[in-house]
Design a protein around this motif. Structure first.
Motif, PDB file in Angstrom:
ATOM      1  N   LYS A  54      -4.682   9.768   0.073  1.00 38.46           N
ATOM      2  CA  LYS A  54      -5.215   8.561  -0.546  1.00 38.46           C
ATOM      3  C   LYS A  54      -4.120   7.502  -0.574  1.00 38.46           C
ATOM      4  O   LYS A  54      -3.005   7.768  -1.010  1.00 38.46           O
ATOM      5  CB  LYS A  54      -5.673   8.830  -1.984  1.00 38.46           C
ATOM      6  CG  LYS A  54      -6.936   9.616  -2.094  1.00 38.46           C
ATOM      7  CD  LYS A  54      -7.361   9.709  -3.551  1.00 38.46           C
ATOM      8  CE  LYS A  54      -8.692  10.416  -3.681  1.00 38.46           C
ATOM      9  NZ  LYS A  54      -9.174  10.426  -5.076  1.00 38.46           N
ATOM     10  N   TYR A  55      -4.479   6.320  -0.100  1.00 38.96           N
ATOM     11  CA  TYR A  55      -3.574   5.181  -0.140  1.00 38.96           C
ATOM     12  C   TYR A  55      -4.099   4.188  -1.168  1.00 38.96           C
ATOM     13  O   TYR A  55      -5.289   3.891  -1.199  1.00 38.96           O
ATOM     14  CB  TYR A  55      -3.485   4.509   1.237  1.00 38.96           C
ATOM     15  CG  TYR A  55      -2.756   5.336   2.251  1.00 38.96           C
ATOM     16  CD1 TYR A  55      -1.368   5.229   2.392  1.00 38.96           C
ATOM     17  CD2 TYR A  55      -3.429   6.227   3.071  1.00 38.96           C
ATOM     18  CE1 TYR A  55      -0.688   5.992   3.325  1.00 38.96           C
ATOM     19  CE2 TYR A  55      -2.754   6.993   4.015  1.00 38.96           C
ATOM     20  CZ  TYR A  55      -1.388   6.869   4.133  1.00 38.96           C
ATOM     21  OH  TYR A  55      -0.715   7.624   5.047  1.00 38.96           O
ATOM     22  N   ILE A  85      -8.915   6.488   2.028  1.00 35.60           N
ATOM     23  CA  ILE A  85      -8.432   7.736   2.626  1.00 35.60           C
ATOM     24  C   ILE A  85      -7.920   7.407   4.017  1.00 35.60           C
ATOM     25  O   ILE A  85      -8.606   6.750   4.799  1.00 35.60           O
ATOM     26  CB  ILE A  85      -9.563   8.796   2.713  1.00 35.60           C
ATOM     27  CG1 ILE A  85     -10.209   9.028   1.351  1.00 35.60           C
ATOM     28  CG2 ILE A  85      -9.040  10.081   3.332  1.00 35.60           C
ATOM     29  CD1 ILE A  85      -9.300   9.635   0.318  1.00 35.60           C
ATOM     30  N   GLY A  86      -6.707   7.834   4.308  1.00 29.81           N
ATOM     31  CA  GLY A  86      -6.118   7.538   5.605  1.00 29.81           C
ATOM     32  C   GLY A  86      -5.360   8.723   6.166  1.00 29.81           C
ATOM     33  O   GLY A  86      -5.092   9.699   5.463  1.00 29.81           O
ATOM     34  N   GLU A  87      -5.029   8.617   7.416  1.00 28.45           N
ATOM     35  CA  GLU A  87      -4.267   9.656   8.098  1.00 28.45           C
ATOM     36  C   GLU A  87      -2.844   9.702   7.569  1.00 28.45           C
ATOM     37  O   GLU A  87      -2.283   8.689   7.166  1.00 28.45           O
ATOM     38  CB  GLU A  87      -4.233   9.392   9.607  1.00 28.45           C
ATOM     39  CG  GLU A  87      -5.592   9.443  10.283  1.00 28.45           C
ATOM     40  CD  GLU A  87      -6.234  10.818  10.242  1.00 28.45           C
ATOM     41  OE1 GLU A  87      -5.503  11.825  10.311  1.00 28.45           O
ATOM     42  OE2 GLU A  87      -7.474  10.879  10.136  1.00 28.45           O
ATOM     43  N   GLU A 130       0.840  -1.201   0.000  1.00 29.63           N
ATOM     44  CA  GLU A 130       0.000   0.000   0.000  1.00 29.63           C
ATOM     45  C   GLU A 130       0.875   1.250   0.000  1.00 29.63           C
ATOM     46  O   GLU A 130       1.868   1.324   0.718  1.00 29.63           O
ATOM     47  CB  GLU A 130      -0.917  -0.001   1.226  1.00 29.63           C
ATOM     48  CG  GLU A 130      -1.905   1.137   1.212  1.00 29.63           C
ATOM     49  CD  GLU A 130      -2.840   1.103   2.397  1.00 29.63           C
ATOM     50  OE1 GLU A 130      -4.036   0.900   2.181  1.00 29.63           O
ATOM     51  OE2 GLU A 130      -2.350   1.292   3.540  1.00 29.63           O
ATOM     52  N   THR A 131       0.498   2.208  -0.822  1.00 26.93           N
ATOM     53  CA  THR A 131       1.313   3.397  -0.995  1.00 26.93           C
ATOM     54  C   THR A 131       0.438   4.581  -1.378  1.00 26.93           C
ATOM     55  O   THR A 131      -0.763   4.431  -1.576  1.00 26.93           O
ATOM     56  CB  THR A 131       2.423   3.143  -2.042  1.00 26.93           C
ATOM     57  OG1 THR A 131       3.317   4.237  -2.063  1.00 26.93           O
ATOM     58  CG2 THR A 131       1.852   2.896  -3.424  1.00 26.93           C
TER      59      THR A 131
END
Length: 112
Positions: A73-74, A63-65, A23-24
């Motif tokens: 966005k990851y 969507i992540g911190e 994941e990136t």
């Protein structure tokens, strides 16, 4: 020959490959591409490809911190994306083999 056109043709497969590693997020993808020689790829080039890959269900987005500011966005690869990446790699390797045979005359026909 315009090298940009050659690179554009393989960019989608390269982006899928970067995402397949884990994941990136967009900036990290750009950094990996740049470190490998894609020095002319900008956000305006990357994000439309990401949208296209997401529409094709090759990647998914969440969507992540972010530890350094606003949310981001990851991206992660899907099973469909893994299959498409394998197809890309197979096609690319075949194309390189054929091209190298022509460019470096690796066939056995010496009458030409």
């Amino acid at each position: 020959m315009d090298e940009a056109q050659l690179r554009k043709g393989i960019l989608e497969g390269c982006i899928l490959s970067v995402i397949a590693r884990g994941e990136t997020y967009g900036y990290d993808i750009l950094s990996v591409l740049e470190s490998q020689g894609f020095t002319e790829i900008l956000e305006g080039t990357l994000y439309p490809v990401l949208v296209r890959l997401e529409k094709k269900k090759d990647i998914q987005c969440r969507i992540g911190e972010s530890p350094h500011g606003p949310k981001r966005k990851y991206y992660s690869i899907t099973q469909t994306g893994k299959e498409h990446l394998k197809q890309f790699v197979d096609s690319y390797e075949n194309l390189v083999r054929i091209t190298n045979a022509i460019l470096y005359k690796k066939d056995t026909d010496t009458d030409r």
